[in-house]
Design a protein around this motif. Structure first.
Motif, PDB file in Angstrom:
ATOM      1  N   GLY A   4       6.550 -15.507   4.478  1.00 20.68           N
ATOM      2  CA  GLY A   4       6.919 -15.898   5.986  1.00 20.68           C
ATOM      3  C   GLY A   4       5.845 -15.310   7.126  1.00 20.68           C
ATOM      4  N   VAL A   5       4.447 -14.989   6.932  1.00 20.60           N
ATOM      5  CA  VAL A   5       3.717 -14.422   7.798  1.00 20.60           C
ATOM      6  C   VAL A   5       2.495 -15.147   7.754  1.00 20.60           C
ATOM      7  CG1 VAL A   5       4.515 -12.350   7.118  1.00 20.60           C
ATOM      8  CG2 VAL A   5       2.425 -13.222   5.767  1.00 20.60           C
ATOM      9  N   ALA A   6       1.572 -15.109   8.832  1.00 21.23           N
ATOM     10  CA  ALA A   6       0.211 -15.895   8.934  1.00 21.23           C
ATOM     11  C   ALA A   6      -0.779 -15.541   7.836  1.00 21.23           C
ATOM     12  CB  ALA A   6      -0.303 -15.526  10.273  1.00 21.23           C
ATOM     13  N   LYS A   7      -1.445 -16.416   7.404  1.00 18.79           N
ATOM     14  CA  LYS A   7      -2.749 -16.067   6.387  1.00 18.79           C
ATOM     15  C   LYS A   7      -3.450 -14.940   6.707  1.00 18.79           C
ATOM     16  CE  LYS A   7      -4.680 -20.199   6.282  1.00 18.79           C
ATOM     17  NZ  LYS A   7      -5.500 -21.375   6.034  1.00 18.79           N
ATOM     18  N   ASP A   8      -3.845 -14.877   8.267  1.00 14.43           N
ATOM     19  CA  ASP A   8      -4.620 -13.738   8.646  1.00 14.43           C
ATOM     20  C   ASP A   8      -3.985 -12.213   8.207  1.00 14.43           C
ATOM     21  OD1 ASP A   8      -6.395 -15.231   9.707  1.00 14.43           O
ATOM     22  OD2 ASP A   8      -5.429 -14.981  11.748  1.00 14.43           O
ATOM     23  N   SER A   9      -2.528 -12.208   8.122  1.00 12.55           N
ATOM     24  CA  SER A   9      -1.873 -10.985   7.673  1.00 12.55           C
ATOM     25  C   SER A   9      -2.123 -10.671   6.290  1.00 12.55           C
ATOM     26  CB  SER A   9      -0.531 -11.247   7.956  1.00 12.55           C
ATOM     27  OG  SER A   9      -0.125 -11.266   9.468  1.00 12.55           O
ATOM     28  N   VAL A  10      -2.171 -11.863   5.528  1.00 10.84           N
ATOM     29  CA  VAL A  10      -2.573 -11.721   3.835  1.00 10.84           C
ATOM     30  C   VAL A  10      -3.607 -10.968   3.800  1.00 10.84           C
ATOM     31  CG1 VAL A  10      -2.624 -12.916   1.873  1.00 10.84           C
ATOM     32  CG2 VAL A  10      -0.915 -13.330   3.245  1.00 10.84           C
ATOM     33  N   TYR A  11      -4.749 -11.770   4.342  1.00  4.33           N
ATOM     34  CA  TYR A  11      -6.016 -11.249   4.355  1.00  4.33           C
ATOM     35  C   TYR A  11      -6.115  -9.722   4.820  1.00  4.33           C
ATOM     36  CZ  TYR A  11      -8.042 -15.764   3.432  1.00  4.33           C
ATOM     37  OH  TYR A  11      -8.077 -17.130   2.946  1.00  4.33           O
ATOM     38  N   ARG A  12      -5.720  -9.421   5.936  1.00  2.00           N
ATOM     39  CA  ARG A  12      -5.495  -8.053   6.327  1.00  2.00           C
ATOM     40  C   ARG A  12      -5.195  -7.034   5.304  1.00  2.00           C
ATOM     41  NH1 ARG A  12      -3.884  -9.373  10.949  1.00  2.00           N
ATOM     42  NH2 ARG A  12      -1.733  -8.725  10.588  1.00  2.00           N
ATOM     43  N   ILE A  20      -5.004  -7.549   2.285  1.00  2.00           N
ATOM     44  CA  ILE A  20      -5.737  -7.375   0.874  1.00  2.00           C
ATOM     45  C   ILE A  20      -6.864  -6.178   1.249  1.00  2.00           C
ATOM     46  CG2 ILE A  20      -7.682  -8.365  -0.206  1.00  2.00           C
ATOM     47  CD1 ILE A  20      -5.967 -11.139  -0.086  1.00  2.00           C
ATOM     48  N   GLU A  21      -7.278  -6.294   2.367  1.00  2.00           N
ATOM     49  CA  GLU A  21      -8.490  -5.268   2.860  1.00  2.00           C
ATOM     50  C   GLU A  21      -8.055  -3.906   2.882  1.00  2.00           C
ATOM     51  OE1 GLU A  21     -11.812  -5.417   3.673  1.00  2.00           O
ATOM     52  OE2 GLU A  21     -12.036  -7.146   2.417  1.00  2.00           O
ATOM     53  N   GLY A  22      -6.948  -3.735   3.752  1.00  2.00           N
ATOM     54  CA  GLY A  22      -6.488  -2.445   4.269  1.00  2.00           C
ATOM     55  C   GLY A  22      -5.250  -1.895   3.456  1.00  2.00           C
ATOM     56  N   LYS A  23      -4.333  -2.548   2.878  1.00  2.00           N
ATOM     57  CA  LYS A  23      -3.125  -2.065   2.370  1.00  2.00           C
ATOM     58  C   LYS A  23      -2.996  -2.170   0.901  1.00  2.00           C
ATOM     59  CE  LYS A  23      -1.183  -1.523   6.435  1.00  2.00           C
ATOM     60  NZ  LYS A  23      -0.287  -0.206   6.626  1.00  2.00           N
ATOM     61  N   GLY A  24      -4.130  -2.772   0.195  1.00  2.00           N
ATOM     62  CA  GLY A  24      -3.931  -2.867  -1.290  1.00  2.00           C
ATOM     63  C   GLY A  24      -3.219  -4.074  -1.852  1.00  2.00           C
ATOM     64  N   VAL A  70       4.389  -2.237   5.198  1.00  2.00           N
ATOM     65  CA  VAL A  70       4.829  -1.503   6.599  1.00  2.00           C
ATOM     66  C   VAL A  70       3.467  -0.858   7.192  1.00  2.00           C
ATOM     67  CG1 VAL A  70       6.233   0.398   7.312  1.00  2.00           C
ATOM     68  CG2 VAL A  70       6.885  -0.823   5.488  1.00  2.00           C
ATOM     69  N   ASP A  71       3.258  -0.991   8.528  1.00  2.00           N
ATOM     70  CA  ASP A  71       2.313  -0.387   9.240  1.00  2.00           C
ATOM     71  C   ASP A  71       2.331   0.941   9.189  1.00  2.00           C
ATOM     72  OD1 ASP A  71       0.843  -2.968   9.684  1.00  2.00           O
ATOM     73  OD2 ASP A  71       2.052  -3.315  11.430  1.00  2.00           O
TER      74      ASP A  71
END
Length: 77
Positions: free
Chosen positions: A16-24, A26-30, A57-58
């Motif tokens: 239930g999130v934007a695709k941009d969140s998924v890419y972010r 992958i890059e920064g949260k593993g 979680v941020d």
């Protein structure tokens, strides 16, 4: 039966999130993802484990402070 590989769009819809969140993530949260050519692919079971472990979680997410204002409201000084 083996679990199918899914796309970024599928993961975004699943969470239930934007695709941009998924890419972010992958890059920064593993976020567990596998690159096949130019495409990212996922196993939803791996994504679910990552989410339950707190992966999404941020670092600046903090619990909201409890307000003592209402408790003090009835007291007299």
């Amino acid at each position: 039966m083996t679990e199918p590989w899914v796309s970024v769009e599928d993961v975004a819809a699943h969470l239930g999130v934007a695709k941009d969140s998924v890419y972010r993530w992958i890059e920064g949260k593993g976020l567990p993802a596998h690159k096949l050519g130019k495409l990212w692919k996922f196993k939803l079971s791996e994504v679910d484990v990552w989410v339950r472990a707190g992966g999404a979680v941020d670092s600046d997410d903090k619990p909201a402070p409890t307000s003592t204002r209402s408790a003090k409201r009835g007291s007299t000084r």
